[in-house]
Enzyme design. Structure first.
Site, PDB file in Angstrom:
ATOM      1  N   ASP A  65      53.841   9.410  -8.015  1.00 61.40           N
ATOM      2  CA  ASP A  65      54.472   9.918  -9.130  1.00 61.40           C
ATOM      3  C   ASP A  65      55.914   9.355  -9.692  1.00 61.40           C
ATOM      4  O   ASP A  65      56.469   9.076  -8.893  1.00 61.40           O
ATOM      5  CB  ASP A  65      54.576  11.410  -9.034  1.00 61.40           C
ATOM      6  N   TYR A  97      55.530  11.526   4.184  1.00 64.45           N
ATOM      7  CA  TYR A  97      56.416  11.938   2.973  1.00 64.45           C
ATOM      8  C   TYR A  97      57.668  12.811   3.627  1.00 64.45           C
ATOM      9  O   TYR A  97      57.569  13.400   4.613  1.00 64.45           O
ATOM     10  CB  TYR A  97      55.894  12.359   1.938  1.00 64.45           C
ATOM     11  N   ASP A 115      56.008  20.259 -10.195  1.00 65.87           N
ATOM     12  CA  ASP A 115      57.264  19.610  -9.723  1.00 65.87           C
ATOM     13  C   ASP A 115      58.334  20.068 -10.935  1.00 65.87           C
ATOM     14  O   ASP A 115      57.957  20.575 -11.961  1.00 65.87           O
ATOM     15  CB  ASP A 115      57.192  18.182  -9.619  1.00 65.87           C
ATOM     16  N   ARG A 146      52.467  17.801  -4.140  1.00 69.54           N
ATOM     17  CA  ARG A 146      52.606  18.930  -4.873  1.00 69.54           C
ATOM     18  C   ARG A 146      52.054  19.962  -4.832  1.00 69.54           C
ATOM     19  O   ARG A 146      52.357  21.202  -4.981  1.00 69.54           O
ATOM     20  CB  ARG A 146      52.599  18.113  -6.496  1.00 69.54           C
TER      21      ARG A 146
END
Length: 282
Positions: A39, A67, A81, A172
């Protein structure tokens, strides 16, 4: 012909496609793609395939990933987000022990609904294209696997997690679902990809450090990034392999990186002692 993989430490604020366009300008070639998008908000490991390396992108795309994500409770967003339309949502203060308990429920194989703002296609159109037009986006849940989910820090309403997961996982959505499980809302504030398969972020180069003069120095040979066992065949068999001919070998069934005279030829699948070309680097 320029070919190989580039390990980029993507900065925040630009799309993965924009990174690809920058590298195309530096190298002066069109055949470049990424092996798994990040993203615009996200930073971290973005692997680009250059030239003939694009033929092997799928084998990196399917790799597990890790992550580090920073989330915030008490906010909701259409994109899940802080880049989306944010709203404050009152919720009861969450205790650390409650968060830890909920995190355990997300480990292992779970079903996850991708976020409405995602690149998944619905009747030929990207979900985010429909969402931007205000159309209702309904995506089906998919099975993913969370291998590890660790709480790094917590200071309500902020929290930080380390996540290792299967390909296709949306961080997300994970943060969004954690918020819902706690009777609250949560959004991603920061996201960084630290690992793809066995490839770690410390091997990547910052985009700001690349230019037309030095970029070829950072190209990694195709075979070096593919995580399969090696198989060496004779020069004669190598010619057959390039022509798509099956070859008799003495090896266990599976996918192999195939070499002849120390030259990488491509990938082959062995079944019942027959080596069949899968992806040939011609």
């Amino acid at each position: 012909m320029v070919k190989g993989f580039l390990l980029i430490d993507k900065p925040s604020g630009i799309t993965s496609a924009e990174v690809v366009r920058v590298i195309k300008r530096f190298l002066g070639i069109k055949k470049i793609g990424h092996t798994g998008t990040l993203d615009p908000l996200a930073t971290g490991l973005l692997i680009l395939a250059v030239g003939k390396a694009t033929r092997f992108s799928e084998y990196l795309l399917k790799q597990d990933k890790c992550y580090v994500v920073k989330g915030r409770f008490g906010l909701s967003s259409d994109t899940y987000d802080i880049d989306g339309n944010l709203k404050e949502v009152p919720c009861q203060e969450i205790r650390k022990e409650d968060l830890l308990k909920v995190l355990n429920n997300f480990k292992g194989e779970i079903e996850q609904v991708p976020p409405p703002y995602s690149a998944i296609r619905i009747k030929g159109k990207r979900a985010y294209e429909l969402a931007r037009k205000g159309e209702k986006v309904e995506l089906k849940p998919r099975k993913i696997r969370i291998y590890s989910l660790k709480l790094i820090s917590f200071n309500y309403p902020n929290f930080e997690l380390e996540v290792c997961c299967s390909s296709g996982t949306y961080i997300r959505s994970l943060v969004h679902d954690i918020g819902r499980a706690l009777g609250c809302t949560a959004v991603v504030a920061e996201l960084r990809r630290t690992k793809v398969g066995k490839i770690t972020i410390d091997k990547a180069i910052s985009l700001s450090k690349l230019n037309r003069e030095n970029i070829k120095e950072f190209l990694i040979p195709i075979d070096k990034l593919l995580d399969m066992p090696e198989m060496k065949i004779s020069i004669d068999d190598g010619k057959k392999f390039r022509n798509g001919v099956k070859i008799k070998v003495n090896a266990l069934d599976g996918l192999y990186k195939v070499f002849s005279a120390d030259k990488f030829l491509g990938l082959g699948i062995v079944k019942s002692n027959l080596l069949k070309p899968e992806k040939v680097l011609s």
